[in-house]
Scaffold this motif. Structure first.
Motif, PDB file in Angstrom:
ATOM      1  N   ILE A 248      -2.964 -12.716   2.954  1.00 37.53           N
ATOM      2  CA  ILE A 248      -2.018 -12.725   1.840  1.00 37.53           C
ATOM      3  C   ILE A 248      -1.572 -11.303   1.506  1.00 37.53           C
ATOM      4  N   LEU A 249      -2.530 -10.377   1.436  1.00 32.38           N
ATOM      5  CA  LEU A 249      -2.180  -8.991   1.126  1.00 32.38           C
ATOM      6  C   LEU A 249      -1.285  -8.394   2.208  1.00 32.38           C
ATOM      7  N   SER A 250      -1.559  -8.717   3.454  1.00 37.12           N
ATOM      8  CA  SER A 250      -0.706  -8.221   4.543  1.00 37.12           C
ATOM      9  C   SER A 250       0.724  -8.730   4.405  1.00 37.12           C
ATOM     10  N   ALA A 251       0.871  -9.987   4.000  1.00 38.42           N
ATOM     11  CA  ALA A 251       2.215 -10.530   3.774  1.00 38.42           C
ATOM     12  C   ALA A 251       2.907  -9.827   2.613  1.00 38.42           C
ATOM     13  N   VAL A 252       2.153  -9.494   1.558  1.00 35.14           N
ATOM     14  CA  VAL A 252       2.724  -8.760   0.419  1.00 35.14           C
ATOM     15  C   VAL A 252       3.212  -7.386   0.861  1.00 35.14           C
ATOM     16  N   LEU A 253       2.401  -6.698   1.643  1.00 29.50           N
ATOM     17  CA  LEU A 253       2.770  -5.358   2.116  1.00 29.50           C
ATOM     18  C   LEU A 253       3.946  -5.412   3.083  1.00 29.50           C
ATOM     19  N   ASP A 254       4.019  -6.468   3.881  1.00 30.61           N
ATOM     20  CA  ASP A 254       5.189  -6.643   4.756  1.00 30.61           C
ATOM     21  C   ASP A 254       6.457  -6.779   3.930  1.00 30.61           C
ATOM     22  N   LEU A 255       6.375  -7.545   2.844  1.00 33.50           N
ATOM     23  CA  LEU A 255       7.532  -7.722   1.967  1.00 33.50           C
ATOM     24  C   LEU A 255       7.960  -6.380   1.367  1.00 33.50           C
ATOM     25  N   CYS A 256       6.991  -5.579   0.910  1.00 32.97           N
ATOM     26  CA  CYS A 256       7.328  -4.268   0.333  1.00 32.97           C
ATOM     27  C   CYS A 256       7.958  -3.363   1.379  1.00 32.97           C
ATOM     28  N   GLU A 257       7.459  -3.415   2.583  1.00 28.57           N
ATOM     29  CA  GLU A 257       7.978  -2.552   3.642  1.00 28.57           C
ATOM     30  C   GLU A 257       9.388  -2.937   4.047  1.00 28.57           C
ATOM     31  N   ARG A 258       9.657  -4.230   4.086  1.00 32.20           N
ATOM     32  CA  ARG A 258      11.006  -4.669   4.468  1.00 32.20           C
ATOM     33  C   ARG A 258      12.040  -4.320   3.406  1.00 32.20           C
ATOM     34  N   ASN A 259      11.626  -4.199   2.156  1.00 32.36           N
ATOM     35  CA  ASN A 259      12.566  -3.955   1.059  1.00 32.36           C
ATOM     36  C   ASN A 259      12.389  -2.575   0.441  1.00 32.36           C
ATOM     37  N   LYS A 260      11.847  -1.635   1.193  1.00 29.20           N
ATOM     38  CA  LYS A 260      11.573  -0.313   0.619  1.00 29.20           C
ATOM     39  C   LYS A 260      12.846   0.467   0.322  1.00 29.20           C
ATOM     40  N   ASN A 261      13.958   0.148   1.019  1.00 27.35           N
ATOM     41  CA  ASN A 261      15.198   0.890   0.818  1.00 27.35           C
ATOM     42  C   ASN A 261      16.209   0.150  -0.055  1.00 27.35           C
ATOM     43  N   ASP A 262      15.826  -1.025  -0.530  1.00 26.00           N
ATOM     44  CA  ASP A 262      16.758  -1.781  -1.380  1.00 26.00           C
ATOM     45  C   ASP A 262      16.812  -1.160  -2.770  1.00 26.00           C
ATOM     46  N   HIS A 263      18.020  -1.073  -3.347  1.00 24.36           N
ATOM     47  CA  HIS A 263      18.178  -0.478  -4.671  1.00 24.36           C
ATOM     48  C   HIS A 263      17.906  -1.465  -5.798  1.00 24.36           C
ATOM     49  N   VAL A 264      17.912  -2.766  -5.513  1.00 26.81           N
ATOM     50  CA  VAL A 264      17.594  -3.769  -6.532  1.00 26.81           C
ATOM     51  C   VAL A 264      16.362  -4.528  -6.069  1.00 26.81           C
ATOM     52  N   THR A 265      15.283  -4.393  -6.824  1.00 31.25           N
ATOM     53  CA  THR A 265      14.028  -5.046  -6.458  1.00 31.25           C
ATOM     54  C   THR A 265      13.459  -5.713  -7.698  1.00 31.25           C
ATOM     55  N   LEU A 266      12.149  -5.757  -7.782  1.00 30.93           N
ATOM     56  CA  LEU A 266      11.504  -6.430  -8.904  1.00 30.93           C
ATOM     57  C   LEU A 266      11.930  -5.785 -10.223  1.00 30.93           C
ATOM     58  N   GLU A 267      12.480  -6.590 -11.135  1.00 30.27           N
ATOM     59  CA  GLU A 267      12.950  -6.143 -12.444  1.00 30.27           C
ATOM     60  C   GLU A 267      13.963  -4.999 -12.312  1.00 30.27           C
ATOM     61  N   ASN A 268      14.786  -5.061 -11.231  1.00 32.81           N
ATOM     62  CA  ASN A 268      15.845  -4.071 -11.001  1.00 32.81           C
ATOM     63  C   ASN A 268      15.306  -2.645 -10.906  1.00 32.81           C
ATOM     64  N   GLU A 269      14.110  -2.501 -10.372  1.00 33.82           N
ATOM     65  CA  GLU A 269      13.527  -1.178 -10.226  1.00 33.82           C
ATOM     66  C   GLU A 269      13.714  -0.675  -8.798  1.00 33.82           C
ATOM     67  N   ARG A 270      13.363   0.614  -8.596  1.00 32.45           N
ATOM     68  CA  ARG A 270      13.538   1.214  -7.285  1.00 32.45           C
ATOM     69  C   ARG A 270      12.506   0.679  -6.307  1.00 32.45           C
ATOM     70  N   GLY A 271      12.854   0.832  -4.995  1.00 33.23           N
ATOM     71  CA  GLY A 271      12.025   0.291  -3.944  1.00 33.23           C
ATOM     72  C   GLY A 271      10.566   0.698  -3.966  1.00 33.23           C
ATOM     73  N   PRO A 272      10.221   2.025  -4.148  1.00 31.63           N
ATOM     74  CA  PRO A 272       8.806   2.404  -4.136  1.00 31.63           C
ATOM     75  C   PRO A 272       7.973   1.705  -5.192  1.00 31.63           C
ATOM     76  N   LEU A 273       8.587   1.270  -6.292  1.00 28.89           N
ATOM     77  CA  LEU A 273       7.813   0.620  -7.340  1.00 28.89           C
ATOM     78  C   LEU A 273       7.293  -0.750  -6.927  1.00 28.89           C
ATOM     79  N   LEU A 274       7.853  -1.328  -5.886  1.00 29.63           N
ATOM     80  CA  LEU A 274       7.259  -2.553  -5.338  1.00 29.63           C
ATOM     81  C   LEU A 274       5.831  -2.281  -4.898  1.00 29.63           C
ATOM     82  N   TRP A 275       5.641  -1.150  -4.219  1.00 34.34           N
ATOM     83  CA  TRP A 275       4.291  -0.784  -3.784  1.00 34.34           C
ATOM     84  C   TRP A 275       3.380  -0.559  -4.990  1.00 34.34           C
TER      85      TRP A 275
END
Length: 483
Positions: A248-275
């Motif tokens: 499960i954690l590996s899947a979470v980290l895969d999701l963060c890695e795939r969206n690290k450059n997206d400007h709109v993420t969780l609660e409209n925050e920057r990509g690194p904040l997903l991590w």
């Protein structure tokens, strides 16, 4: 009638031969049935042999479920060689057997099995004939029998229907697969929240397993034989749950890695904040999993060890994607009140890696500056170096190339033939060329004194001077005394 009797006997013997292979105790001998079936069903060129081959193929189709249970990869190869046109009918008939397990084994051999290495042609033929309905059947059967493999299949294959797959995964509560499909549909926030909730649930489940194991160990501590068996069983359950949690954690980290450059993420925050959301969840899990009623040191040590492994796994994935400054600032600011014991090993490792990278970059810059300096000095040396010219040619043809040797001799090459170095070639020394120019100037000055040319003397003088200058220049330019 005799021919019909012979055909029936051949079919009976062929069927009995398959039985002899399948009931044997030797596994390698049992697998020899595939080579025998292939040989019997493809042999013969006359009409009688072709008729027998058709009958044999019908028997193989009826015995196909048994062959799949024996070896699904070889059975799939057999289908690819002889029954590609009947693939849909075969899959439909296999679904009704053993609650679909036989169909799942067959489809798994075609899509993810060793068939592509065993027989590339048969594998490509079968894959080309699989439809989206077949892939959805395969996904449904996988969700029934091996739900842990659904995420891997979805992330490496695009032949399924997205909406149907999402409905199936949500219905079967396969969290990592559902989150991946939500992400593909553009709902990154929903995907991350679902994964983090599942991560919390798995952490609580693992904590309950630790509590149960600790209680059982204390209850049956005096009974050694029973305690040994119980410990083995407990370890198996615990390791299985740990592997599920890490998946499960590996899947979470895969999701963060795939969206690290997206400007709109969780609660409209920057990509690194997903991590950082994942990091906060793991750090806060220690207090969430602490049981105030239980003071067992073994339980606390087990939970701390597990969380340390998860934190290390997360930090290793974060390092290539999050700057060291942001990561250290996050840890020291948000977790300033904690002792940072969970981070000590990771921080030391990160600082060592960062120091090594700085050394590599610094050495690379030094090498680059050294090379630039060396190239500049070499370029300057080539510009200022010269060659002593002791002689120059009196006359050269067009398109001649003149070179100067280290000894000061000249060599002219015209259309591949070397001139000037051969015996009999006409040469003029630099001193003789200067004397010729001096004589021309003297003649011109005497002519000017005598007034030759009358009114046109000025122009004639200018012409003579220009002619002499051009002749001297042509000789001086051709000597190549400076390269």
């Amino acid at each position: 009638l005799d021919r019909q009797d012979m055909s029936d006997k051949c079919q009976h013997h062929f069927n009995r031969s398959i039985d002899c292979y399948l009931i044997d105790n030797d596994e390698e001998f049992r697998k020899g049935v595939f080579a025998y079936v292939m040989k019997e069903c493809s042999s013969g060129n006359n009409n009688e042999a072709s008729s027998s081959s058709r009958y044999f193929r019908g028997i193989v189709l009826r015995r196909l479920p048994e062959l799949i249970k024996l070896d699904a990869d070889h059975a799939a190869q057999l289908v690819g060689e002889m029954f590609v046109g009947k693939l849909n009918m075969i899959i439909s008939s296999l679904e009704k057997m053993d609650s679909g397990r036989v169909a799942y084994s067959f489809l798994d051999a075609v899509i993810f099995g060793k068939l592509s290495k065993m027989d590339t042609v048969a594998s490509q033929e079968l894959l080309a004939n699989l439809t989206s309905n077949h892939h959805h059947k395969y996904l449904t059967l996988m969700a029934n029998f091996q739900p842990d493999r659904v995420y891997q299949y979805l992330s490496t294959n695009q032949s399924y229907r997205l909406k149907d797959a999402l409905e199936l995964c949500q219905k079967r509560k396969i969290a990592d697969a559902s989150a991946y499909l939500l992400e593909r549909m553009g709902d990154v926030s929903g995907a991350l929240q679902l994964m983090l909730q599942t991560l919390d649930t798995r952490l609580v489940t693992l904590r309950n397993i630790f509590l149960e194991n600790d209680a059982k160990s204390q209850s049956f501590g005096s009974r050694r034989a029973f305690n040994s068996k119980l410990s083995t069983l407990q370890n198996e359950v615990t390791e299985k749950e740990k592997n599920s949690l890490k998946q499960i954690l590996s899947a979470v980290l895969d999701l963060c890695e795939r969206n690290k450059n997206d400007h709109v993420t969780l609660e409209n925050e920057r990509g690194p904040l997903l991590w950082f959301h994942v990091l906060d969840r793991l750090v806060n899990a220690k207090s969430m999993l602490r049981d105030p009623k239980d003071s067992s040191q073994h339980l606390s040590a087990s939970i701390s060890t597990m969380l340390s492994e998860l934190l290390l796994m997360t930090m290793q994935r974060m390092m290539p994607n999050v700057s060291l400054y942001d990561l250290l600032h996050k840890i020291t600011k948000d977790h300033a009140q904690s002792d940072l014991g969970e981070f000590r090993e990771m921080l030391v490792s990160m600082l060592k890696t960062y120091s090594s990278e700085l050394d590599v970059c610094s050495n690379a810059v030094d090498v680059m500056y050294h090379d630039i300096s060396h190239m500049s000095m070499e370029k300057k040396r080539l510009k200022v170096q010269g060659s002593l010219v002791q002689e120059c040619p009196e006359r050269m043809t067009n398109h001649a190339v003149v070179t100067v040797t280290p000894s000061g001799k000249w060599e002219a090459v015209n259309q591949g033939n070397a001139l000037g170095t051969q015996p009999g070639s006409r040469r003029m020394s630099a001193r003789h060329a200067a004397s010729v120019l001096k004589n021309r100037r003297r003649k011109h000055s005497s002519a000017m004194k005598r007034g030759i040319g009358g009114g046109s003397g000025g122009n004639g003088g200018k012409l003579s001077l220009m002619t002499a200058f051009e002749g001297a220049s042509s000789m001086m330019d051709s000597d190549h005394h400076l390269v």
